[in-house]
Each structure stands twice: as C-alpha cells, then as structure tokens.
Design a protein around this motif. Structure first.
Motif, PDB file in Angstrom:
ATOM      1  N   GLY A  63       0.852  -1.188   0.000  1.00 39.33           N
ATOM      2  CA  GLY A  63       0.000   0.000   0.000  1.00 39.33           C
ATOM      3  C   GLY A  63       0.879   1.227   0.000  1.00 39.33           C
ATOM      4  O   GLY A  63       2.091   1.133  -0.174  1.00 39.33           O
ATOM      5  N   ASP A  64       0.227   2.391   0.207  1.00 40.68           N
ATOM      6  CA  ASP A  64       0.985   3.628   0.245  1.00 40.68           C
ATOM      7  C   ASP A  64       1.830   3.647   1.516  1.00 40.68           C
ATOM      8  O   ASP A  64       1.294   3.699   2.625  1.00 40.68           O
ATOM      9  CB  ASP A  64       0.008   4.820   0.216  1.00 40.68           C
ATOM     10  N   GLY A  88       8.140   7.320   7.406  1.00 44.64           N
ATOM     11  CA  GLY A  88       6.688   7.246   7.538  1.00 44.64           C
ATOM     12  C   GLY A  88       6.121   5.901   7.119  1.00 44.64           C
ATOM     13  O   GLY A  88       4.905   5.698   7.117  1.00 44.64           O
ATOM     14  N   SER A  89       7.003   4.964   6.765  1.00 46.14           N
ATOM     15  CA  SER A  89       6.532   3.652   6.314  1.00 46.14           C
ATOM     16  C   SER A  89       6.096   2.778   7.476  1.00 46.14           C
ATOM     17  O   SER A  89       6.710   2.795   8.538  1.00 46.14           O
ATOM     18  CB  SER A  89       7.648   2.904   5.585  1.00 46.14           C
TER      19      SER A  89
END
Lengths: 155, 51
Positions: A63-64, A88-89
């Motif tokens: 996903g994003d 931010g992952s």
C-alpha cells in the motif's frame, strides 16, 4: 471481623491501582490493538526455508508507504539482510525460526519479539523518524549469537 | 508490693498491640505504592514514546 481504618484504606488504594493498571492494559489490547506479537499461527521448523511464505524474502509494497516482509531468523543471521524504507513507512514483519529460539529487537522502537521455532510471529511498526535502526537477536542462540545484527535504514 | 503475674503482663501487651497505631505502616505502604505507580508510569511513557 474488625479491620483497622488504615488497613481498609490501603486495601482500597491497592485495589484501585490494580483496577486502573488492568483497565489500561485491556484498552490497549482490545481497543487500540497494541497486543503482544501474535503466536497464533504455527509452522514446522524444518519446512521454514522451503515454505511459500518465506520463499519470497524481500520487502513487498502492499500500500501507500506500507510494506510487508517475511524474515527468517536463523543461526546466525536474519534473512533477508539490511533493509531500506522511506520515512513514515509502516512495516509488517512476519518472523519464523528454522532452528532455535531467536530474538528480534529493533532499537528505539517497541519491536521486541521472541522468535520461537514452530511459531510464526507477527508485528508491525511505523518508522516516523529517519535514521539507521539496528536489528538484534537478544535471545542467546549459540556461538555466533553476536553476529546476528542487521540494519533498517529509514530515509 | 505484689509483682504482676506473667499472664497479666502478656494479656496487657496483647491489648496494646491490637490498638496500636498503624500510621507508620500506612506511610510505608503509600511510599511503596508511589514507587510502583512511578515505575509503571515511566515504562508506559517509554512505550508510548517509541510507539
């Protein structure tokens, strides 16, 4: 039975503390989903290396800024090795051991898993700060235990 | 003067123990509670910080 006034007081205070602690734990586990790493699934330790789940050992984008990785903790390395993800992952780790019990600890995070042979451990973490995070085995697993270290680079 | 018998001394001592003040014990229990709450809160904060 006569109970001393102070004795009554400390029993009430003690019970309240216990109730508060356990309530916070319950909210964390059942509402915020902050439970310990799952050991719900099992796997035959001898088939870990050949299994489909651990065959494609690499980061997979699901996903994003969301990644999945199946890692094997074995004597005396983590497979695959060093990883790199953007800031931010969220990374979902799936771990298993084909030999003995290993540890999977990522410094400066809450990730600290005991990888028990026969069980599949799952844990997730969002890397909000850039830097180099050390992955360590913190369960003594044999003579090469201190070589079991990798890094996750977040940038 | 007649000395008090051993039995009566023991009896008196027993009564005093039951009615003794538990203030010191109470304070000790509160100090212990404070240490436990502080350690728990510190670990909780560390956990949330790293979450």
């Amino acid at each position: 039975m006569r109970i001393h006034h102070y004795e009554k007081l400390w029993l009430i205070i003690g019970s309240l503390i216990l109730i508060i602690f356990l309530s916070i734990l319950a909210v964390q586990t059942f509402v915020l989903d902050m439970g310990p790493p799952s050991h719900a699934e099992t796997i035959d330790p001898q088939s870990v290396r050949e299994s489909e789940l651990f065959a494609n050992t690499g980061l997979q984008e699901v996903g994003d800024k969301e990644y999945e990785i199946a890692m094997i903790a074995e004597m005396f390395a983590f497979r695959p090795g060093d990883l790199e993800v953007p800031v931010g992952s969220t990374v979902h780790f799936t771990l298993a051991s084909p030999d003995v019990t290993h540890g999977f600890k990522i410094t400066d995070t809450n990730i600290n898993v005991m990888v028990v042979p026969g069980h599949i451990s799952k844990i997730s973490h969002t890397f909000d700060e850039s830097g180099e995070y050390l992955i360590l085995c913190n369960e003594y697993c044999g003579l090469g235990h201190e070589y079991m270290a990798n890094t996750i680079t977040v940038k | 003067m007649k000395k008090p018998s051993r039995q009566s001394v023991q009896g008196k001592g027993h009564t005093t123990a039951e009615e003794s003040s538990l203030k010191g014990t109470f304070v000790s229990v509160l100090i212990l509670a404070a240490i436990m709450v502080a350690s728990w809160a510190a670990i909780m904060l560390l956990f949330l910080e790293r979450f």
